[in-house]
Every structure is written in structure tokens, then in C-alpha cells.
Scaffold this motif. Structure first.
Motif, PDB file in Angstrom:
ATOM      1  N   LEU A 162       0.815  -1.230   0.113  1.00 33.67           N
ATOM      2  CA  LEU A 162       0.297   0.063   0.013  1.00 33.67           C
ATOM      3  C   LEU A 162       0.945   1.121  -0.094  1.00 33.67           C
ATOM      4  CD1 LEU A 162      -3.067  -0.475   2.430  1.00 33.67           C
ATOM      5  CD2 LEU A 162      -3.132  -0.188  -0.061  1.00 33.67           C
ATOM      6  N   ALA A 163       1.932   1.200   0.926  1.00 32.32           N
ATOM      7  CA  ALA A 163       2.726   2.507   1.079  1.00 32.32           C
ATOM      8  C   ALA A 163       3.430   2.642  -0.550  1.00 32.32           C
ATOM      9  CB  ALA A 163       4.134   1.986   2.153  1.00 32.32           C
ATOM     10  N   SER A 164       3.803   1.520  -1.062  1.00 32.41           N
ATOM     11  CA  SER A 164       4.522   1.908  -2.462  1.00 32.41           C
ATOM     12  C   SER A 164       3.576   2.578  -3.626  1.00 32.41           C
ATOM     13  CB  SER A 164       5.054   0.470  -3.135  1.00 32.41           C
ATOM     14  OG  SER A 164       3.910  -0.379  -3.468  1.00 32.41           O
ATOM     15  N   LEU A 165       2.210   2.710  -3.170  1.00 32.92           N
ATOM     16  CA  LEU A 165       1.497   3.177  -4.248  1.00 32.92           C
ATOM     17  C   LEU A 165       1.593   4.860  -4.437  1.00 32.92           C
ATOM     18  CD1 LEU A 165      -2.000   1.509  -3.453  1.00 32.92           C
ATOM     19  CD2 LEU A 165      -0.445   1.061  -5.193  1.00 32.92           C
ATOM     20  N   GLY A 166       2.158   5.355  -3.289  1.00 31.97           N
ATOM     21  CA  GLY A 166       2.330   6.701  -3.088  1.00 31.97           C
ATOM     22  C   GLY A 166       1.020   7.511  -2.777  1.00 31.97           C
ATOM     23  N   TRP A 167      -0.039   6.913  -2.034  1.00 32.41           N
ATOM     24  CA  TRP A 167      -1.059   7.396  -1.723  1.00 32.41           C
ATOM     25  C   TRP A 167      -0.757   8.235  -0.247  1.00 32.41           C
ATOM     26  CZ3 TRP A 167      -5.991   4.085  -2.707  1.00 32.41           C
ATOM     27  CH2 TRP A 167      -7.025   5.123  -2.842  1.00 32.41           C
ATOM     28  N   THR A 168       0.270   9.056  -0.354  1.00 29.61           N
ATOM     29  CA  THR A 168       0.440   9.564   0.859  1.00 29.61           C
ATOM     30  C   THR A 168      -0.323  10.623   1.607  1.00 29.61           C
ATOM     31  OG1 THR A 168       1.603  11.580  -0.232  1.00 29.61           O
ATOM     32  CG2 THR A 168       3.064   9.545   0.390  1.00 29.61           C
ATOM     33  N   SER A 169      -1.168  11.302   0.678  1.00 31.40           N
ATOM     34  CA  SER A 169      -2.360  12.214   1.255  1.00 31.40           C
ATOM     35  C   SER A 169      -3.428  11.447   1.808  1.00 31.40           C
ATOM     36  CB  SER A 169      -2.921  12.922   0.002  1.00 31.40           C
ATOM     37  OG  SER A 169      -3.605  12.270  -0.695  1.00 31.40           O
ATOM     38  N   ARG A 170      -3.644  10.019   1.596  1.00 29.96           N
ATOM     39  CA  ARG A 170      -4.890   9.376   1.863  1.00 29.96           C
ATOM     40  C   ARG A 170      -6.125   9.873   1.606  1.00 29.96           C
ATOM     41  NH1 ARG A 170      -4.004   4.977   5.100  1.00 29.96           N
ATOM     42  NH2 ARG A 170      -6.288   5.074   6.062  1.00 29.96           N
ATOM     43  N   SER A 171      -6.048  10.972   0.485  1.00 23.74           N
ATOM     44  CA  SER A 171      -7.443  11.674   0.014  1.00 23.74           C
ATOM     45  C   SER A 171      -8.135  10.559  -0.773  1.00 23.74           C
ATOM     46  CB  SER A 171      -6.971  12.567  -0.904  1.00 23.74           C
ATOM     47  OG  SER A 171      -6.281  13.793  -0.275  1.00 23.74           O
ATOM     48  N   GLY A 172      -9.356  10.509  -0.533  1.00 24.63           N
ATOM     49  CA  GLY A 172     -10.317   9.910  -1.473  1.00 24.63           C
ATOM     50  C   GLY A 172     -10.325  10.555  -2.829  1.00 24.63           C
ATOM     51  N   VAL A 173     -10.689   9.379  -3.818  1.00 23.86           N
ATOM     52  CA  VAL A 173     -10.289   9.824  -5.330  1.00 23.86           C
ATOM     53  C   VAL A 173     -11.588   9.677  -6.054  1.00 23.86           C
ATOM     54  CG1 VAL A 173      -9.107   9.070  -7.270  1.00 23.86           C
ATOM     55  CG2 VAL A 173      -7.889   9.166  -5.092  1.00 23.86           C
ATOM     56  N   VAL A 174     -12.207  10.261  -6.826  1.00 21.23           N
ATOM     57  CA  VAL A 174     -13.014  10.074  -7.698  1.00 21.23           C
ATOM     58  C   VAL A 174     -12.687  10.659  -9.104  1.00 21.23           C
ATOM     59  CG1 VAL A 174     -14.874  10.306  -6.114  1.00 21.23           C
ATOM     60  CG2 VAL A 174     -14.247  12.325  -7.303  1.00 21.23           C
ATOM     61  N   THR A 175     -12.872   9.743 -10.045  1.00 20.62           N
ATOM     62  CA  THR A 175     -12.348  10.162 -11.519  1.00 20.62           C
ATOM     63  C   THR A 175     -13.525  11.000 -12.204  1.00 20.62           C
ATOM     64  OG1 THR A 175     -13.667   8.295 -12.451  1.00 20.62           O
ATOM     65  CG2 THR A 175     -11.246   7.801 -11.844  1.00 20.62           C
ATOM     66  N   GLN A 176     -12.705  11.437 -13.230  1.00 24.69           N
ATOM     67  CA  GLN A 176     -13.690  12.426 -14.054  1.00 24.69           C
ATOM     68  C   GLN A 176     -14.450  11.713 -15.330  1.00 24.69           C
ATOM     69  OE1 GLN A 176     -13.760  16.144 -13.614  1.00 24.69           O
ATOM     70  NE2 GLN A 176     -13.660  14.897 -11.765  1.00 24.69           N
ATOM     71  N   HIS A 177     -14.857  10.404 -15.054  1.00 29.80           N
ATOM     72  CA  HIS A 177     -15.671  10.126 -16.213  1.00 29.80           C
ATOM     73  C   HIS A 177     -16.914  10.395 -16.088  1.00 29.80           C
ATOM     74  CE1 HIS A 177     -12.574   6.588 -15.656  1.00 29.80           C
ATOM     75  NE2 HIS A 177     -12.758   6.526 -16.871  1.00 29.80           N
ATOM     76  N   ASN A 178     -17.879  10.247 -16.874  1.00 33.23           N
ATOM     77  CA  ASN A 178     -19.297  10.838 -16.777  1.00 33.23           C
ATOM     78  C   ASN A 178     -20.021  10.125 -15.799  1.00 33.23           C
ATOM     79  OD1 ASN A 178     -19.352  12.640 -19.027  1.00 33.23           O
ATOM     80  ND2 ASN A 178     -19.238  10.556 -20.531  1.00 33.23           N
ATOM     81  N   ILE A 179     -19.712   8.822 -15.781  1.00 37.07           N
ATOM     82  CA  ILE A 179     -20.175   8.397 -14.392  1.00 37.07           C
ATOM     83  C   ILE A 179     -18.841   7.764 -13.744  1.00 37.07           C
ATOM     84  CG2 ILE A 179     -21.202   6.196 -13.325  1.00 37.07           C
ATOM     85  CD1 ILE A 179     -23.107   5.993 -15.679  1.00 37.07           C
ATOM     86  N   MET A 180     -18.511   8.199 -12.469  1.00 38.50           N
ATOM     87  CA  MET A 180     -17.506   8.523 -11.678  1.00 38.50           C
ATOM     88  C   MET A 180     -16.969   7.139 -11.298  1.00 38.50           C
ATOM     89  SD  MET A 180     -17.963   9.874  -8.308  1.00 38.50           S
ATOM     90  CE  MET A 180     -19.224   9.156  -7.061  1.00 38.50           C
ATOM     91  N   GLU A 181     -15.671   6.854 -11.150  1.00 34.98           N
ATOM     92  CA  GLU A 181     -15.109   5.530 -10.303  1.00 34.98           C
ATOM     93  C   GLU A 181     -14.789   6.150  -8.909  1.00 34.98           C
ATOM     94  OE1 GLU A 181     -11.814   4.139 -12.478  1.00 34.98           O
ATOM     95  OE2 GLU A 181     -13.214   3.798 -14.094  1.00 34.98           O
ATOM     96  N   ASN A 182     -15.056   5.500  -7.787  1.00 35.59           N
ATOM     97  CA  ASN A 182     -14.427   6.124  -6.459  1.00 35.59           C
ATOM     98  C   ASN A 182     -13.442   5.058  -5.975  1.00 35.59           C
ATOM     99  OD1 ASN A 182     -17.102   4.683  -5.633  1.00 35.59           O
ATOM    100  ND2 ASN A 182     -15.674   5.010  -3.793  1.00 35.59           N
ATOM    101  N   TYR A 183     -12.560   5.506  -5.394  1.00 35.37           N
ATOM    102  CA  TYR A 183     -11.293   4.800  -4.720  1.00 35.37           C
ATOM    103  C   TYR A 183     -10.806   5.594  -3.232  1.00 35.37           C
ATOM    104  CZ  TYR A 183     -10.699   2.937  -9.365  1.00 35.37           C
ATOM    105  OH  TYR A 183     -11.055   2.445 -10.533  1.00 35.37           O
ATOM    106  N   ARG A 184     -10.898   4.502  -2.379  1.00 36.95           N
ATOM    107  CA  ARG A 184     -10.306   5.253  -1.011  1.00 36.95           C
ATOM    108  C   ARG A 184      -9.708   4.143  -0.347  1.00 36.95           C
ATOM    109  NH1 ARG A 184     -14.621   5.612   3.620  1.00 36.95           N
ATOM    110  NH2 ARG A 184     -12.534   5.193   4.764  1.00 36.95           N
TER     111      ARG A 184
END
Ligand SMILES: Cc1cc2nc3c(=O)[nH]c(=O)nc-3n(C[C@H](O)[C@H](O)[C@H](O)COP(=O)(O)OP(=O)(O)OC[C@H]3O[C@@H](n4cnc5c(N)ncnc54)[C@H](O)[C@@H]3O)c2cc1C
Length: 448
Positions: A267-289
Motif C-alpha cells: 500500500l505504501a508503495s502506491l504513493g497514496w501519501t495524502s490518503r485523500s479519497g479519489v473520484v475520476t472524471q468519467h461521466n459516471i465516476m469511479e471512486n477509490y479510498r
């Protein structure tokens, strides 16, 4: 990603149902205000009314928190949902107010968690609207400009600058908001409500709401409530009751998946240092957290329209889970061998305008539909503002922003099953075209 051992739960992956479900209403009672629906909107309306000394009854068909309250992804948004470019174009005058409503909703939620001392692992990390292609990055830039102009606290950056995984090119961070375990939040809100002066009846489905003189009569599966005022907080299920304004919203099924626990070093190797939730800019979003249990929760990408009432209880669809798993592999190639452990879903209400809305459907009967997939903060905020309106007789400015003068709404566009499938197909087409460009762009010069 392996999807052959997924636990398809009918409730949520975040928590187990409460063990102290309150008994159902089996008699006639009277009260000052009756709240119908014990989700985030209903619980916070009833809690606020009880805290302000009102005689309030809450009626919930299953148990408080049974709906999307406990099923959502737990990403507390600080900006409005929907297509920001379209919203600012269609509603130029109201847009700054809508941005303010969204931001104030997130602040309201943070204060509520603190005040009620709810242990839901809230992390004030903000959320990132992330781009997976050059086209999406252009969209993010335009959205950032619009939101900044409307007064939002947002910043643009590369994935490195925003501390999100390299599978995304970059994006816009909404500084306000963060992530939490929504199931624990929902249980905490329920606990506060049960400890308040509100009378709570669970396992109590409302079947009819009618007027009798200056009172509202609410019939349930086993009893009846006579109330001076009523609040409809039924979210996607609103269409089951004739009293709900026609075309207030359409019910849409949304899916979330959780991975198995992932090795902390990976998990650490992903570089997800902010731990912010993510949503993509598709017309229908994908979310990751990220979650506090070392997993990733991800979802949406495909919306499924409910076509008739009553809305059926259901589990996530295997084909949608497989589609989400393909997206996960693409965004997190280094985790392609991680298995999906559980999947669930819930019904959300999408309004024709894609804006949160509140109003009265008839004298003394209030409603709100403040969600459009962003109701984790907005639904309880709107609910609490309605409670204040009932007590004070005055509307807070944020309630004025979402208030519908008449309960009349247009037919929603693009929300038919065929329309939703078309939007999904367009998103996949763009993904395919942009796939190779995305790899070439990853890690290049700043995107500001
Ligand atoms: C899978 C999923 C992911 C999501 N992710 C996010 C996210 O990350 N961030 C975000 O901001 N939002 C998210 N949302 C949306 C958010 O969860 C909702 O907008 C919010 O929970 C709406 O709250 P509510 O109180 O209006 O509805 P609900 O929580 O659905 O509550 C409605 C309640 O009314 C009850 N009810 C209905 N009809 C009756 C009746 N006739 N009689 C009695 N009771 C009745 C239901 O049983 C239910 O408990 C997501 C939603 C889902 C489903």
C-alpha cells in the motif's frame, strides 16, 4: 483481480446491523413533528428537533441507517456532485450558493462528528477529482476554475503533488471533507438519536400520508401517527408514497467493492501519501479510498436504474463487480493480484436537476432530496436546516439555495436504463482511446 470469492452482502460491508432494533409502532400516537425515514436526513432532522425541545416521532421501515446511510463509500465531499460545467452553465446565479451549500455541509458533518463524539475514523484528507486521461485533465482544469470563481477551496496538481497513486495523472483536491467509516457514523448518529427525547419506531413502514384538517395522518404497517407537521426523508424510496412530489427523483442502484487486506508495504508503495479519497472524471465516476483496515473500497462506474416501486432488496450484480475489478486493475496495476473480498450496494435518489432540493409538498409536509450520490454530508445538513425552519419559522440561506418554490419537477434526462448504459459505453470507449496516451503522460511535467 480475483472476484470468485466475493461475499455479496445484502446490507453493507462496513458494519453489522445493530443488535437493539427498536420495536415497531402498533398503536395510534400523536406528536408535534413526525419524521418518515431513519437515514442520515431523517435521523439528523429528528435529533435536531429533539435537541430543540420538540415532541418528535421517527418512523423507519427497517432500522435507522439501513439505507444508503451505512452503505456509501464514506467520502465526505466538499464540493457539489454532478457535472460541474453543466451545473454552472444551467444555474449561473445559483451556482455559488450551491458550492457554499456543499462546503458548509462538510463542515456541518465534521462538527456533528465532534459534538456527538462519534468514532467513525474520520480523516480530514479532502478528496481528489482525479484524471485518468489528458481529456479528463482538461476537464479538471475547467472545473477547478469554475469552483474557484464560486469561492471553493480547491487546488490543482499532479498525482505526486496531491499524494495520490500514480495510476492517476493528477487532479483537483477539494480541501474540505475527507473519508470515514459511514456505517460507524450511522450507528453513532442512531445512538445519539435513541438517547435523545425522540420517540423512534423501527420496523415501521409508512404506507400512507394524508391531511386531516390542520394535521397530517401517517398510516404505518401496524399503527397511526397524528402530527402537526411531517418530514419526508425517504431518499430513493420516496416514490413508494403518493405524498412525495412526482418526479422528485429517480432511484439508482450504486455498487461498492472492498479488497482483501493489502500488505502495508505494498500500500505504501502506491504513493497514496495524502490518503485523500479519489473520484475520476468519467461521466459516471469511479471512486477509490483507503480504509483504516488496510483495504481499498472502490465503486460506482455503472448506475442501475430502479424501474418500479417498491424498490427490491438486492445484492450487488456480479457483472458490475467484475467491471469494477477491471477498472481497479487498470488504476492499480501493481495490485492486480489482490482479491475482491466483499461487495454491496444501495439505492440513491437522483434529482432531475442533479441539485440537492428541499421544499414542502403540501401544507406542513416537508421533504428533502439532498443526495445525488453526495448525501453523506448534504443529507444530514439539509435535514437539520429543515428542523431549524420548523422551530424558528425562518430559512437559513443554505436552505433558501436548495428550496423549490413549487413541488413540480421536469422529467429526468438520460436516466433510463438505456441512457445509463450508453453513458457507460461512452466512458469505456474514451478509456480505450486514452489508455495508451495516459501511460505516456504519467509522471510528466506539471499540469497546472
Ligand atoms: C453505494 C453508495 C455509495 C455512496 N457513496 C457516497 C459517498 O462516498 N459520499 C457521499 O456523499 N454520498 C455517497 N452516497 C450517497 C449517500 O449515501 C446518500 O446520499 C445519503 O445516505 C442519503 O441519505 P438519506 O437519509 O436521504 O437516505 P437513506 O440513508 O437511504 O435513508 C432513507 C431511509 O428511509 C427509510 N424509508 C424509506 N421509505 C420508508 C417508508 N415508507 N417508511 C419508513 N421508512 C422508510 C429507508 O428504510 C431508509 O432507512 C452513496 C450511496 C450509495 C448507495
Amino acid at each position: 483481480m480475483k472476484t470468485d470469492n466475493v461475499d455479496y452482502t445484502t446490507f453493507t460491508g462496513w458494519i453489522d446491523p445493530p443488535g437493539d432494533v427498536r420495536s415497531a409502532l402498533d398503536e395510534g400516537v400523536t406528536c408535534e413533528v413526525a419524521v418518515i425515514g431513519g437515514g442520515l436526513a431523517g435521523m439528523s432532522t429528528a435529533l435536531r428537533l429533539a435537541e430543540r425541545g420538540r415532541d418528535v416521532v421517527l418512523l423507519e421501515a427497517e432500522f435507522c441507517g439501513h439505507g444508503s446511510a451505512s452503505r456509501n463509500a464514506g467520502q465526505v465531499a466538499g464540493a457539489p456532485g454532478g457535472d460541474i460545467q453543466l451545473l454552472s452553465l444551467l444555474y449561473p446565479k445559483r451556482f455559488p450558493g450551491i458550492v457554499r451549500f456543499a462546503e458548509n455541509s462538510a463542515h456541518f458533518l465534521e462538527r456533528l462528528i465532534e459534538r456527538l463524539d462519534i468514532d467513525c475514523g474520520y480523516e480530514a484528507t479532502g478528496n481528489v477529482c482525479a484524471a485518468v486521461s489528458r481529456g479528463q485533465m482538461g476537464r479538471v482544469r475547467r472545473v477547478t476554475k469554475l469552483l474557484r470563481k464560486a469561492g471553493a477551496d480547491v487546488e490543482l496538481g499532479t498525482s505526486e503533488e496531491l499524494g495520490i497513486p500514480r495510476g492517476f495523472l493528477g487532479g483537483m483536491r477539494e480541501s474540505v471533507g475527507g473519508t470515514m467509516n459511514p456505517g460507524q457514523f450511522s450507528l453513532g448518529l442512531r445512538r445519539a438519536l435513541l438517547d435523545s427525547g425522540a420517540r423512534v419506531f423501527e420496523g415501521t413502514r409508512v404506507t400512507e400520508v394524508t391531511s386531516a384538517g390542520d394535521h397530517t395522518v401517517i398510516r404505518t404497517s401496524g399503527g397511526q401517527v397524528r402530527a402537526k407537521k411531517a418530514v419526508l426523508a425517504t431518499n430513493a424510496f420516496g416514490g413508494e408514497l403518493a405524498v412525495t412530489p412526482k418526479r422528485l427523483s429517480v432511484p439508482i442502484w450504486v455498487t461498492e467493492v472492498e479488497t482483501e487486506p493489502i500488505d502495508p508495504e505494498r500500500l505504501a508503495s502506491l504513493g497514496w501519501t495524502s490518503r485523500s479519497g479519489v473520484v475520476t472524471q468519467h461521466n459516471i465516476m469511479e471512486n477509490y479510498r483507503l480504509t483504516s483496515r488496510g483495504t481499498i473500497v472502490f465503486g460506482v462506474r455503472r448506475l442501475q436504474r430502479g424501474t418500479s416501486y417498491p424498490l427490491p432488496p438486492r445484492t450487488a450484480d456480479g457483472a458490475v463487480v467484475a467491471d469494477l475489478a477491471r477498472a481497479f486493475e487498470r488504476r492499480f496495476p501493481a495490485l492486480a493480484d489482490v482479491a475482491a473480498a466483499r461487495a454491496w450496494g444501495g439505492w440513491v435518489a437522483i434529482t432531475p436537476s442533479w441539485l440537492p432540493v428541499a421544499g414542502t409538498t403540501r401544507e406542513g409536509v416537508y421533504y428533502s432530496a439532498a443526495c445525488n450520490g453526495h448525501g453523506l454530508a448534504q443529507a444530514p445538513y439539509a435535514g437539520s436546516l429543515i428542523a431549524d425552519l420548523i422551530v424558528d419559522g425562518e430559512q437559513h440561506g443554505d436552505l433558501v439555495t436548495i428550496w423549490a418554490k413549487k413541488p413540480a419537477f421536469p422529467r429526468p434526462m438520460m436516466m433510463s436504463p438505456a441512457g445509463l448504459r450508453t453513458i457507460w459505453t461512452v466512458d469505456r470507449f474514451n478509456d480505450r482511446i486514452n489508455g495508451s496516451r495516459r501511460n505516456a503522460l504519467r509522471g510528466t511535467a506539471p499540469v497546472h
